[in-house]
Structures are given as C-alpha cells and as structure tokens.
Motif scaffolding. Structure first.
Motif, short mmCIF file in Angstrom:
data_model
loop_
_atom_site.label_atom_id
_atom_site.label_comp_id
_atom_site.label_asym_id
_atom_site.label_seq_id
_atom_site.Cartn_x
_atom_site.Cartn_y
_atom_site.Cartn_z
N GLY A 195 -64.03 38.21 -18.44
CA GLY A 195 -64.60 37.33 -17.09
C GLY A 195 -64.49 38.66 -16.14
N GLY A 196 -64.23 38.07 -14.83
CA GLY A 196 -64.07 39.15 -13.82
C GLY A 196 -62.74 39.45 -13.71
N ASP A 197 -61.77 39.11 -14.61
CA ASP A 197 -60.42 39.67 -14.26
C ASP A 197 -60.29 40.67 -15.59
OD1 ASP A 197 -60.58 37.83 -16.61
OD2 ASP A 197 -58.81 36.46 -15.67
N ASN A 198 -61.27 41.07 -16.39
CA ASN A 198 -61.43 42.22 -17.25
C ASN A 198 -60.34 41.69 -18.43
OD1 ASN A 198 -63.01 43.67 -16.00
ND2 ASN A 198 -61.28 44.59 -14.87
N ASN A 220 -56.41 17.98 -4.46
CA ASN A 220 -57.85 18.15 -3.99
C ASN A 220 -58.51 16.94 -4.54
OD1 ASN A 220 -58.51 21.23 -3.30
ND2 ASN A 220 -56.90 21.31 -5.07
N HIS A 221 -57.85 15.89 -5.19
CA HIS A 221 -58.67 14.48 -5.64
C HIS A 221 -59.78 14.91 -6.30
CE1 HIS A 221 -56.13 12.44 -2.73
NE2 HIS A 221 -56.58 13.16 -1.69
N LEU A 222 -59.61 15.83 -7.24
CA LEU A 222 -60.64 16.11 -8.33
C LEU A 222 -60.06 17.23 -9.30
CD1 LEU A 222 -61.57 19.25 -7.80
CD2 LEU A 222 -63.05 18.23 -6.07
N ILE A 223 -60.58 17.09 -10.48
CA ILE A 223 -59.87 17.84 -11.72
C ILE A 223 -60.18 19.20 -11.50
CG2 ILE A 223 -60.15 18.65 -13.93
CD1 ILE A 223 -61.12 15.70 -14.66
N LYS A 224 -58.65 20.01 -11.41
CA LYS A 224 -58.65 21.50 -11.09
C LYS A 224 -57.95 21.80 -12.60
CE LYS A 224 -60.00 22.39 -6.86
NZ LYS A 224 -61.24 23.16 -6.61
N VAL A 225 -58.37 23.13 -12.93
CA VAL A 225 -57.82 23.72 -14.31
C VAL A 225 -57.06 24.89 -14.04
CG1 VAL A 225 -59.65 22.59 -15.53
CG2 VAL A 225 -59.98 24.99 -14.81
N ASP A 226 -56.24 25.31 -14.83
CA ASP A 226 -55.47 26.60 -14.72
C ASP A 226 -56.34 27.65 -15.19
OD1 ASP A 226 -53.76 28.74 -14.96
OD2 ASP A 226 -52.25 27.71 -15.97
N GLU A 227 -57.22 28.43 -14.50
CA GLU A 227 -57.94 29.63 -14.73
C GLU A 227 -57.33 30.63 -15.31
OE1 GLU A 227 -61.09 29.35 -14.52
OE2 GLU A 227 -61.57 27.67 -13.11
N ASN A 259 -62.31 38.93 -10.27
CA ASN A 259 -60.84 38.72 -10.24
C ASN A 259 -60.58 37.23 -10.67
OD1 ASN A 259 -60.34 41.12 -8.95
ND2 ASN A 259 -60.89 40.70 -7.20
N SER A 260 -61.55 36.61 -11.73
CA SER A 260 -61.46 35.34 -12.11
C SER A 260 -61.70 35.34 -13.57
CB SER A 260 -62.27 34.68 -11.14
OG SER A 260 -62.95 33.22 -11.89
N SER A 261 -61.52 34.27 -14.10
CA SER A 261 -61.85 34.06 -15.55
C SER A 261 -63.11 33.52 -15.84
CB SER A 261 -60.75 33.11 -16.25
OG SER A 261 -60.86 31.83 -15.82
N PHE A 262 -63.65 33.09 -14.72
CA PHE A 262 -64.98 32.65 -14.85
C PHE A 262 -66.12 33.43 -15.29
CE2 PHE A 262 -69.59 31.84 -13.21
CZ PHE A 262 -69.76 30.31 -13.44
N SER A 263 -67.02 33.12 -16.38
CA SER A 263 -68.08 33.87 -16.85
C SER A 263 -69.47 32.81 -16.83
CB SER A 263 -67.90 34.56 -18.16
OG SER A 263 -69.02 35.07 -18.85
N ILE A 264 -70.57 33.29 -16.77
CA ILE A 264 -71.88 32.48 -17.03
C ILE A 264 -71.89 32.01 -18.53
CG2 ILE A 264 -73.47 34.29 -17.75
CD1 ILE A 264 -73.84 31.35 -14.97
N TYR A 288 -61.21 24.26 -23.94
CA TYR A 288 -61.35 23.63 -22.93
C TYR A 288 -59.92 24.45 -22.08
CZ TYR A 288 -58.07 20.08 -24.27
OH TYR A 288 -56.69 19.50 -24.63
N SER A 289 -59.84 24.37 -20.64
CA SER A 289 -58.87 24.83 -20.05
C SER A 289 -57.86 23.71 -19.61
CB SER A 289 -59.55 25.45 -18.86
OG SER A 289 -60.23 26.36 -19.29
N PRO A 290 -56.63 24.08 -19.67
CA PRO A 290 -55.37 23.31 -19.53
C PRO A 290 -55.65 22.52 -17.81
CG PRO A 290 -54.57 25.30 -19.42
CD PRO A 290 -56.00 25.59 -19.91
N ILE A 291 -55.38 21.46 -17.73
CA ILE A 291 -55.65 20.89 -16.23
C ILE A 291 -54.37 21.15 -15.57
CG2 ILE A 291 -55.72 18.84 -15.21
CD1 ILE A 291 -57.47 17.50 -17.45
N ASP A 292 -54.59 21.40 -14.27
CA ASP A 292 -53.57 21.99 -13.39
C ASP A 292 -53.37 20.36 -12.52
OD1 ASP A 292 -51.91 22.17 -10.97
OD2 ASP A 292 -52.65 24.28 -11.02
#
Length: 298
Positions: free
Chosen positions: A159-162, A218-225, A104-109, A207-211
């Motif tokens: 990714g895991g979101d197909n 969160n005081h660190l870079i988070k992207v729009d998955e 359920n995520s766009s993450f892939s190795i 690269y992914s757009p930054i949220d």
C-alpha cells in the motif's frame, strides 16, 4: 512462437500504453507439450474511482490516476494421457505496479470491494501473485465428464505505507471438483438432459482486525489499518447443482436450466455495527441462491 503487441488509450487523463506479448510452444512428444508465455497488461479502474467527491473536501482529485500494470509469466505442461483424459500443470507469476493506493496508509485499490471511494489516491502501489494450478480433466464420453482442479497460491500487495502484506484474496488454496452426465432424449435425438455438480473447497478470505474502541466512538466499524488483512476466515465448502434441458432444432435451440448455488448452506461470517447496543456484532449467514434461466440460440 507468437509475438504481438497491444495498446490502450484512456481519454480522461490522456494515458496510453504499449503492451507486448510473447509465447513459445514446444511439442516435444505427440501427446505432450511445454509452453511459456509473457505479457504486459494494463487496466483502468472502475470509472467512479476517478470521479471521487467527498463533501467539505475540495482537494480530492483522482482523475489523474493512470492505469495499473502487470508483468505476467506462465509455464504450462500439458499431457494428453488418453483421448479423453488430459493433465495440465501451470505455474505462474504476476508483478503489479502503478496500482492506486492512499499515501501513508495500508489502503490499496487491489482490496477495494465497497461502493463508495472517499480517498485521495496515487499510482505508487505494487502487488504480486504467484502459484501453481493443476487440472485433470475427463472430456465428454458416453455422456460423462468430470474435472478436478487444485491451486496453491499467494497474493501480496504494498500500500501507500510501502509495507508488503497479504491481500484480501490471499486464500492460499482452492480445490474444485466438477462432474456431469448428459442423456440424449427424443425419437430424433435432439433433446438433451444434463445434470452437473460442482464442489469447491477453498481457504478463507482475509480481513483486518476490528478496532473496537474507535468503532464505538464513531458508531461504525473501524479496523486496525496497521494490521490490514492479517486475519483469515475459516475455509469454505460450497456445493452447486445445475439441471439443464435443451431442445435442438434446425434453426434454433431452446435451453432451460435450474441452478442451485450453495446447496449445502455454508454460512459466511461478517461483522455488523449495532447502533442500539453500540457494539460490533459477529453475524453468520447462509444463502441458497436459486437461478432459473432460459436461453435461445439461433
């Protein structure tokens, strides 16, 4: 025709594979040939990806992950235009499967380039790469050699979101030019001085757009998955210079070299979170990388 088979065994989770190979080569002309190849290949990930540990999360276990696999097809046309000039055209296609992803995520190795992995993965991801490479190469003659290479390609992943997306390395194109000159020195002709220049022009990395809202929370870079790798850096132009001095003797050879990477000072773009200002900042950096090397051949 060449036919073969390979195998791999991964003792951590008792995974093994059978990998067939097949290729044909047709010399339809004294200076031209066509070839076709197919192969099934497997690969395990970096070993730390299996031994993932996240504090306060006891249910993460990636030791069961199998090996990622790919079907590879390629066609080659080769023409020896003269004794020193060769043209090669190679279209190709790769289909990847059993790729580790997060459900359920766009993450892939496939896109992973960090040092620490903190995700529970499953081997359900996919990918595909296809394109064409064209090379024109002039072999060493009178001390000169050069090569021009161009590639047009696409790289996709699921990714895991197909959902199929551009992968991080989907640069679209790469153009390279390489040229060099060698001089034979010394009374015995056993010393060689070589100068080599390489120019590379290629599409920018994805690269992914930054949220920005989540990043500030969160005081660190988070992207729009949900829009992973939908943006692309500008194309890059990089020049490299190498100077080599080699001394050949009966039993040993000594080689001294100086290499200057990114001689033109191309600036990479990256983003960094500034804790003091609580903001994401866009940065540029240009690194001229010198490389001094000594090699002993015996």
């Amino acid at each position: 025709m060449n036919v073969g088979v390979g195998t791999q065994y991964f003792d951590l989770n008792k995974t093994w594979t059978i990998e067939p190979r097949l290729s044909f080569k047709w010399n339809f002309h004294p200076k031209q040939y066509l070839s076709f190849g197919y192969g099934l290949s497997s690969r395990r990930e970096r070993i730390e990806c299996y031994y993932t540990h996240v504090p306060n999360q006891k249910d993460i276990d990636n030791t069961r992950l199998g090996m990622g696999k790919t079907h590879q097809l390629n066609l080659t046309y080769d023409w020896m235009i003269t004794n020193n000039l060769n043209l090669r055209i190679e279209p190709y296609f790769q289909y990847l499967y059993n790729i580790p992803v997060e459900e359920n995520s766009s993450f892939s190795i496939i896109n992973f380039n960090a040092f620490i992995l903190d995700k529970q993965l499953v081997s359900t991801g996919k990918g595909k790469n296809y394109g064409i490479d064209i090379s024109l190469e002039h072999y060493l003659k009178n001390g000169w050699y050069w090569m021009i290479n161009g590639s047009l390609f696409k790289s996709k992943y699921m990714g895991g979101d197909n959902i199929w997306r551009n992968s991080r390395m989907d640069r679209d194109f790469v153009i390279k030019a390489l040229a060099g000159k060698e001089w034979t020195l010394g009374k015995k002709g056993n010393k060689i001085l070589g100068v080599n220049v390489k120019l590379t022009y290629q599409g920018g990395e994805r690269y992914s757009p930054i949220d920005y809202v989540e990043s500030e929370k969160n005081h660190l870079i988070k992207v729009d998955e949900t829009k992973a790798y939908s943006l692309q850096q500008i194309p890059s132009f990089i020049s490299d210079l190498s100077i080599i001095y080699r001394i050949n003797k009966k039993k040993v050879s000594h080689e001294f070299s100086v290499q200057l990477l990114n001689l033109n000072g191309f600036k990479n773009t990256y983003y960094q979170y500034n804790i003091l200002t609580n903001q994401v900042e866009k940065k540029h950096s240009a690194s001229l990388v010198p490389n001094l090397r000594y090699k002993l051949y015996f």
